[in-house]
Design an enzyme around this catalytic site. Structure first.
Site, PDB file in Angstrom:
ATOM      1  N   GLU A   1     -13.792  34.363 -10.175  1.00 24.01           N
ATOM      2  CA  GLU A   1     -14.894  33.336 -10.285  1.00 24.01           C
ATOM      3  C   GLU A   1     -15.187  34.901  -8.703  1.00 24.01           C
ATOM      4  O   GLU A   1     -16.784  34.992  -8.739  1.00 24.01           O
ATOM      5  CB  GLU A   1     -13.538  32.211  -9.086  1.00 24.01           C
ATOM      6  CG  GLU A   1     -14.015  31.348 -10.434  1.00 24.01           C
ATOM      7  CD  GLU A   1     -14.819  30.981 -11.043  1.00 24.01           C
ATOM      8  OE1 GLU A   1     -15.939  30.481 -10.557  1.00 24.01           O
ATOM      9  OE2 GLU A   1     -14.869  30.185 -12.248  1.00 24.01           O
TER      10      GLU A   1
ATOM     11  N   SER B   1      26.350 -16.348   0.104  1.00 18.18           N
ATOM     12  CA  SER B   1      28.306 -15.402   1.494  1.00 18.18           C
ATOM     13  C   SER B   1      28.264 -14.167   1.497  1.00 18.18           C
ATOM     14  O   SER B   1      29.228 -14.004   2.144  1.00 18.18           O
ATOM     15  CB  SER B   1      28.889 -15.987  -0.373  1.00 18.18           C
ATOM     16  OG  SER B   1      29.271 -17.292  -0.341  1.00 18.18           O
TER      17      SER B   1
END
Length: 795
Positions: A96, A357
């Site tokens: 690029e 419990s």
């Protein structure tokens, strides 16, 4: 020289100096003004706002667990500088913008070359855009015109002034388009190759480098052959430039391109949404989850619940915690997040449910620290009225007396309520508040003895944190699910470390919960080789709406909840039957190879002999003894009196006190001396029981002067401070019953201080009470008396 000519020379010199200074200032004027002008323009035309990223939640190893669309419905996952590998940087820059590292945002040579190509139509038409200029265009998309191109150049220079080259490259790699709604190399790498950028091969890296120029033409998954050709062309070009080793280039060329679009990662959806909500605007959130345990936990939970659907059970939640770090390593909020019918988006880890419990182990640990109980101590397990509250065991039966360890492993309700009454509800709830139980902290003033049976609210997260404290010697630390720290007010006390119970109490409870001979061992595990070495406790809420099973070893604590988010119960929904099998499967899968280490008794614990009948320190008449743990200086030193010596006649029909014992014709005999309620229960059940003979009727002294005051007298029916509504037409009657010591033969009943009748100590008496407030009294033949008050209404 005259004075006038001398003055003229000085004046000329001053004028020349002023002229020279003015010219120098004029030369410096641009140098001074341009920076000021640039700064003013930078303030007037600030850079576009930072891009809005897709929030992603990472696992502990940095891999992506869950990703979300950004606010503009795009996949734009932030790529950190550390993820930009040298190969990716070289490929992008070489393709690029070869001079990216040297220019100031605009490449004048490339502009001249591009202008020549475009004017003379010589070669491919190009725009001479640098990487920095492309970043400017991606941050601020505009129509491609000559004027906008100039603006891009100015923005590029501005970007170069604000950011370093690596930061600009990072911005570029976060914004480049890859077709559809995918932007950035990280999004493309994950959605097309299912790998992070720093794990890509050279071929995959070059593939991602060539697509941004033609994202609509080079579509991965659709145009793979064309992409393959373009990729290999660029690889050959890189080979000519000696950008990468020849062998790496050849391997990359020979690598097939098998790419297609995949769904974004969606592991741990509940925690991911929780963290994104907790840290809004944070593009990358580091969690403590580990990918492998999370995947296994989700799969196990989903497959397990699928088998429970026919039982009317649709959901489950799982939490896996590392005991040493308190880091959450697996977080399953529901069996299937996409299950709309089963409310799969509800987070079962944080949902407030009845804990059943599951709080009992913690209560017994507190009782150990207060010296109230030891493992072998026997507790009454008989129908008991606790000021109007009459708990029942899960199977509706009673055993008379049970040891603490049996009461806990069999999860008996009545002994637990008795222990809570001794410990104190405020003490218990204060400790739960210290352990981060938010709903308990809010409701504490209204909670009573039913708290220990699930009469409060708790979440799986809170319960798992509490059991992790037991695994760590009673030391509580808040659970961690992220490495991020919120910028808020100081951490409240409930989220700080705290020693909830002593290491000795934690060890004793762990030792009890690790016992395998118990009713809540899952079916099929009795003789299994795959039974993990863990301590665990189950729980079932009232109406069988919630099933719990929480277990731990030295390394992990795993909490499991099974039920329906709608609150609908199921006959099959119990902790032992549906929650424990999943718990054991999780331990066998996640912690099967963990070191086989176990808790060791702390130095503060010691052994002592206790009476096998009561668990108390042996008294004068305790021939059967066994060894029990205790805390020196803390545990109760009360001596056992389960047998009482009495002076009786030769035929055992009469008892004497020391004041009326004859000179001859008597003998000493031992009689059982249980608690009155235990004795009453045994007689009501038809079990063998022995009472003291009737006291010598000729004795003129008070009958309890024999030194055997015995246990207290208690009315078991009706209930104290209760309100009864009776049907006048049916002429309903009320039951009178009491619990008295073994020396009591006869009791006397009174209603509103008026004598009703005499009865034996175990006789059930019925009478019709008057309307309004009623006082009921009971006296025994040893001079003891007890009163209760109640309200009666007739309709």
């Amino acid at each position: 020289m005259s004075l006038a000519s001398s003055g003229n020379d000085v004046g000329s010199a001053v004028q020349r100096l002023r002229s020279t200074t003015r010219r120098k200032i004029l030369r410096l004027y641009p140098v001074l003004v341009l920076p000021v002008l640039a700064f003013a323009l930078d303030c007037l035309f600030p850079l576009p706002p930072a891009p809005r990223y897709s929030p992603i939640v990472l696992a502990a190893d940095g891999s992506v667990l869950h990703a979300f669309l950004n606010p503009t419905q795009k996949w734009r996952m932030k790529t950190k500088l550390s993820e930009i590998t040298p190969a990716l940087q070289q490929a992008i820059i070489n393709k690029e913008d070869r001079y990216f590292r040297y220019h100031f945002g605009v490449n004048p040579i490339a502009i001249v070359q591009a202008a020549g190509r475009n004017i003379f139509r010589n070669g491919r038409t190009t725009g001479a855009s640098t990487i920095t200029m492309q970043v400017a265009r991606l941050l601020e998309p505009k129509e491609r015109t000559f004027g906008n191109k100039l603006l891009e150049m100015l923005r590029a220079v501005q970007l170069e002034a604000h950011y370093s080259k690596p930061e600009i490259l990072q911005l570029y790699l976060n914004l480049v388009p890859y077709g559809s709604n995918i932007e950035g190399v990280k999004s493309a790498a994950l959605l097309y190759f299912q790998q992070p950028p720093d794990y890509l091969s050279l071929a995959q890296t070059v593939t991602l480098a060539i697509i941004p120029n033609q994202p609509r033409v080079l579509v991965l998954g659709k145009n793979n052959e064309r992409i393959l050709t373009e990729r290999n062309r660029w690889l050959r070009q890189f080979q000519q430039q000696h950008l990468f080793p020849d062998q790496d280039i050849e391997d990359a060329i020979n690598e097939p391109l098998d790419a297609q679009r995949h769904a974004a990662p969606t592991l741990a959806p509940h925690l991911a949404r929780r963290l994104v909500s907790r840290f809004p605007g944070q593009p990358i959130i580091h969690s403590t989850l580990r990918r492998a345990p999370q995947v296994k936990a989700e799969d196990l939970t989903k497959n397990y619940v699928r088998r429970l659907h026919e039982l009317g059970i649709s959901q489950a939640a799982v939490l896996v915690v590392n005991n040493r770090t308190r880091a959450v390593e697996a977080y399953v909020g529901s069996a299937d997040f996409q299950d709309a019918a089963g409310s799969g988006q509800v987070d079962g880890v944080r949902a407030i449910r009845s804990p059943g419990s599951t709080l009992k182990p913690f209560l017994y640990a507190l009782a150990v620290d207060k010296g109230i109980i030891t493992p072998k101590l026997k507790l009454p397990d008989v129908p008991t009225n606790f000021s109007g509250f009459r708990p029942e065991n899960f199977d509706k039966s009673c055993a008379g007396e049970v040891t603490v360890e049996r009461a806990l492993t069999y999860s008996l309700n009545i002994p637990a309520v008795r222990v809570l009454a001794d410990v104190g509800v405020p003490v218990f709830t204060d400790k739960l508040r210290d352990a981060g139980f938010k709903s308990v902290a809010k409701a504490a003033p209204r909670l009573g003895l039913s708290t220990i049976l699930g009469g409060c609210g708790a979440s799986l997260e809170e319960l798992t944190g509490l059991y992790a404290a037991l695994a760590d010697g009673g030391n509580y630390k808040p659970l961690r699910n992220t490495a991020l720290v919120e910028k808020k007010t100081p951490t409240p006390k409930s989220r700080l470390s705290a020693l909830l119970v002593s290491p000795a109490a934690a060890f004793l409870i762990t030792d009890i919960l690790a016992q395998r001979t118990r009713p809540d061992l899952p079916m099929g595990y009795q003789n299994s080789r795959h039974l993990p070495k863990i301590a665990w406790k189950t729980g079932t809420s009232y109406g069988r709406r919630d099933a719990w099973s929480i277990g731990y070893n030295q390394d992990y604590t795993i909490g499991v909840w099974v039920g329906n988010f709608s609150g609908q119960g199921s006959p099959a929904l119990t902790g032992a039957d549906v929650a424990s099998p999943l718990l054991f499967d999780l331990f066998n899968t996640l912690a099967y190879n963990s070191p086989n280490r176990w808790a060791v008794p702390p130095a503060t614990l010691d052994f002592r002999l206790v009476c096998a009948e009561t668990g108390l320190v042996p008294g004068e008449h305790c021939p059967n003894q066994l060894i029990d743990y205790y805390l020196p200086g803390t545990s109760s030193a009360r001596h056992c009196e389960h047998q009482k010596e009495a002076l009786v006649s030769a035929d055992s029909t009469m008892a004497y006190c020391r004041a009326c014992v004859p000179a001859a014709g008597f003998r000493r005999q031992l009689f059982p001396n249980p608690l009155p309620e235990v004795l009453a229960f045994r007689e009501a059940q038809g079990l063998p029981s022995t009472r003291l003979p009737q006291h010598n009727p000729a004795c003129s002294l008070v009958r309890n002067t024999d030194g055997g005051a015995g246990a207290s007298l208690a009315i078991t029916s009706p209930l104290d401070h209760a309100e009864y509504v009776l049907d006048r037409k049916e002429k309903q009657q009320m039951l009178l019953s009491c619990a008295a010591g073994s020396e009591v033969r006869q009791v006397f009943w009174y209603v509103n201080d008026r004598f009703l009748r005499a009865a034996s100590a175990t006789e059930r008496v019925f009478f019709r009470p008057p309307s309004g407030p009623v006082k009921i009294s009971c006296a025994d033949d040893h001079g003891r008396n007890v009163d209760i008050r109640l309200q009666v209404q007739e309709l």
